[in-house]
Structure formats: structure tokens, C-alpha cells
Design a protein around this motif. Structure first.
Motif: not given
Length: 423
Positions: A98-99, A111-113, A117-119, A125-130
Motif C-alpha cells: 500500500x504505497x 495505492x493498493x498493490x 484502488x486507494x486507501x 500520516x506516519x501513524x496511519x501508514x504504520x
């Protein structure tokens, strides 16, 4: 833990005092894409043609590809900046991703894979990515499945807008500083959430956590004492490492090492040797962690294009990135660190003899005293070693590390390699 009087990073501070603190850990180059490539491959970014922002060659062997041969599930979350298409995280070995190609700010989506699709990321943003990474980790831990996860934060990065809960930690500082340090504290909180969850899952003892930055610092307080940081060649960056099952006592080390050592270290730990492994610039630090390695067995090299050389490329209309017509020895900044000495070789604009300087990285961390005139024989030897290494890097750039794949090869990686064999 490095002495900044303002920033609040309790989780990284604790990590640095309980695990391994690397005080002489070097970024491979001057900005994000090159550093990320080196972490993924153990190789200098010039080998794949990355002298600045850009794309890695699909043929490169990456950490997730190597670790998958030992049964690991692999995932990437956050910033990638090593290319898309054939060089996307999914196509470079990650089972899940997810990048974002580049950095991301508050309110961003990932982006998902390889899908459309997007998340959305909610809050810091650091907390959310983690949090996305922790969902993957929880799933693997429940299945007792070994895993490798790379989490790459988008912060701190311009325009530096911190989430309110972290900006509020710095009420007495100017707003610009509040936002910058607030982003750093959000990153720290994400690391704290990871460490807490590993303990809750009961897997913290035998899980390695390695924290570093993709390049040097951008403010005077976060730069190498020499004043070097992002956009500089041969600059130190932050790094700390935890593995409680193996690192029983805290270790603070001044052993010279860097991003290129991460790949061979992790591969030795899991017992993986990749067939047809292209040349590595790093070494395994496992003997260092075990107290058995006192001196680095090989030097560390750095390369950086000069602004004047970039200008000449534009003026001459050189095709592509211009590296194909660049002399890696005469036209590129070179740094070679061997033991306690750091050699810096800077080409001149007129193509004459380069400017050469030599520093003792321990006695003179600010690089104020040039020792080149006092140690001419050492300078000669180090220049010879640097130039030999540069020619090895040149050979890699010229495509000599990889065999052309058969046209009917079935694996996606081989197909990409065949398609890109002249890249």
C-alpha cells in the motif's frame, strides 16, 4: 537521543538506549531514491543508474525477493520512490504493498498493490501508514508466519504540516518549527506503536526492528558535524536496531557502516544466499553485533554528480540521464572511507587535477583539518582503491551484472529483465 534540545522522540530514544545505536551510519547518496535503492539491494545506486530521483532496474535482486526464498511474507507500506510499472514494489518482490510513489501529506491516499484502488490516510500520516503495517503484522503473527515489512514514512517533508496532536507538543516554538518537529514526533509515535504491538503479540524478542533515514538531515541540528546532510555525498544519518533475543546488552558503536550493510546483514541472519548475486557494496554486520568484528574488511565508497557536470550534460544534449557518457572517475565526486580516514575527491570545472582532502572521521568529525599533505602515501592508496571501486560501479551501470533472460522464460521477473536488458 542525539542531543536535540527541542524534539520529543521518546520511543526512538528508548530504542537507541535498549538496542544498537549506530553513530557512524552513512547514507549511500544525497537524496531519497538512491538511499532507498541501497537499503533494498546492498548496492551503490550508481550501479542501477540512480544518481538522483528515479527508477531502479527491474533486474535488481531485492530484500523481499531474497527473504521470500526463506519463506517470509513481505509487505511495503508508504513511500516507495523507486519506480512504477516493472519497478513497482509488487513487481520488485513484495507480496503486498500500500504505497505512494513519492512523499505524502495529511489527507493523502495510498495505492493498493498494482491496482487502481486507494486507501485514505486519516490523521498523522506516519501513524496511519504504520497502522496499515500493523494489520499485516497481526495477520502474520496469528498464522505464525515469518514476515518482512518495510514502512516508509512521508514525513518529515515539505511543506511540513503536522497533525494537531503532535504540533501541540511544541506550544512555545514558532509555528514553522512546531510543524517540523510535530512531523518528527508523529513518526516517533508510529515507531512506538510498532514496538508496543510486537510486545502485545509476544513476538518482540525475536523480531528485528531497524530504523534509519533515506538520506542525511536537512537542518543544522540533524546534520553530520561536518555540516553535511541531504544533498551531500558521504554524510552520516540516524540508525538504530533492536533484536532483544540476540542483543542482550545495549550497544553504542562508532563502527563505520551504512545503508548497503542492511541487505547482507539480514540475509546472513536468515541464512539466505542468492544465486547469481550481483556485486554488493555492503557487508554483514552480524559479527559486529556479536562483538567479533573490530575493523571493516573493505572500504565504503560514495559517488555524486557535480552541478557543473549536470550543466554540461544539459548543454551538450546528452541523452537520458547522461551517465552513459560520464566518466565515473574524472567527472563524479568520490568519497572513500577506510578505517578512520575519509578521502574526498572533487573534480574541478576545468577538468584539471581534482581537489583532494583527507580527514580523520573520529578526531575531526567536523572535517576542519585536511590531512592529505601529511599522508601522501595513504592518499595514493585510497585513491587507487576508490578508482578501482568506481570502475566496478561503472561495469554494473553498463549492464554487466545480469545475464540476458531467455525470451521464453516464464517468470515475471525474467520477462521484465529480458524486456529491460538494455536499460
Amino acid at each position: 537521543y542525539q542531543g536535540n534540545p527541542d524534539v520529543k522522540t521518546p520511543h526512538l530514544d528508548e530504542m537507541a538506549t535498549q538496542g544498537v545505536r549506530f553513530d557512524y551510519f552513512y547514507a549511500s547518496q544525497q537524496m531519497c531514491s538512491p538511499g532507498r535503492f541501497t537499503i533494498m539491494t546492498g548496492r551503490n545506486p550508481f550501479r542501477t543508474g540512480l544518481h538522483q530521483l528515479g527508477t531502479m532496474r527491474p533486474q535488481e535482486i531485492t530484500l523481499p525477493e531474497a527473504l521470500k526464498t526463506a519463506g517470509y511474507k513481505t509487505a511495503h507500506f508508504g513511500k516507495w520512490h523507486l519506480g512504477k510499472g516493472a519497478s513497482s514494489p509488487i513487481n520488485q518482490g513484495f507480496d503486498e504493498a500500500i504505497w505512494k510513489l513519492n512523499f505524502y501529506d495529511l489527507g493523502a491516499t495510498l495505492q493498493v498493490g498494482n491496482t487502481q484502488e486507494e486507501v485514505p490516510l486519516v490523521g498523522d500520516t506516519s501513524v496511519a501508514a504504520m497502522n496499515l503495517a500493523l494489520q499485516f503484522i497481526d495477520k502474520q503473527a496469528t498464522a505464525k508466519q515469518p514476515f518482512f515489512v518495510q514502512v516508509c514514512f512521508g514525513s518529515p517533508h515539505d511543506p511540513h504540516v503536522a497533525a494537531p496532536e503532535f504540533k501541540s507538543l511544541y506550544p512555545n516554538l514558532p509555528e514553522k518549527r512546531q510543524n517540523f518537529l510535530g512531523e518528527v514526533s508523529g513518526l516517533d509515535a508510529a515507531v512506538g506503536n510498532l514496538r508496543k504491538e510486537l510486545k502485545r503479540l509476544g513476538i518482540a524478542e525475536n523480531t528485528i526492528v531497524w530504523f534509519t533515514s533515506d538520506n542525511g538531515g536537512i537542518t543544522p541540528q540533524s546534520q553530520d558535524p561536518s555540516g553535511k546532510g541531504k544533498q551531500s555525498v558521504g554524510a552520516r544519518t540516524v540508525a538504530c536496531f533492536e533484536w532483544p533475543a540476540r542483543i542482550k546488552q545495549p550497544l553504542q558503536t562508532s563502527f563505520p557502516c551504512g545503508q548497503w550493510d542492511m541487505y547482507p546483514t539480514l540475509l546472513e541472519i536468515v541464512g539466505v544466499k542468492m544465486p547469481e548475486q550481483p556485486p554488493l557494496d555492503g557487508i554483514s554486520l552480524l559479527p559486529l553485533l556479536d562483538g567479533k568484528l573490530k575493523e571493516r574488511p573493505q572500504g565504503m565508497g560514495f559517488l555524486q554528480r557535480t552541478p557543473s557536470e549536470e550543466k554540461r550534460n544539459r548543454e551538450k544534449g546528452r541523452p537520458g540521464d547522461g551517465l552513459a557518457t560520464t566518466d565515473f572517475v574524472k567527472e563524479v565526486r568520490g568519497v572513500w572511507i577506510d578505517g578512520k580516514y575519509k578521502l574526498v575527491v572533487l573534480p574541478t570545472d576545468d577538468g584539471g587535477d581534482p581537489n583532494v582532502s583527507l580527514y580523520d572521521i573520529y578526531a575531526d568529525p567536523a572535517h576542519k583539518t585536511n590531512l592529505a599533505a601529511e599522508h601522501p602515501e595513504l592518499v595514493t592508496k585510497m585513491r587507487k582503491d576508490l578508482d578501482a571501486w568506481r570502475m566496478s560501479v561503472r561495469a554494473s551501470y553498463d549492464g554487466k551484472d545480469f545475464k540476458a533472460a531467455p525470451a521464453d522464460e516464464k517468470s515475471p521477473k525474467a520477462k521484465r529483465a529480458a524486456k529491460k536488458k538494455t536499460a
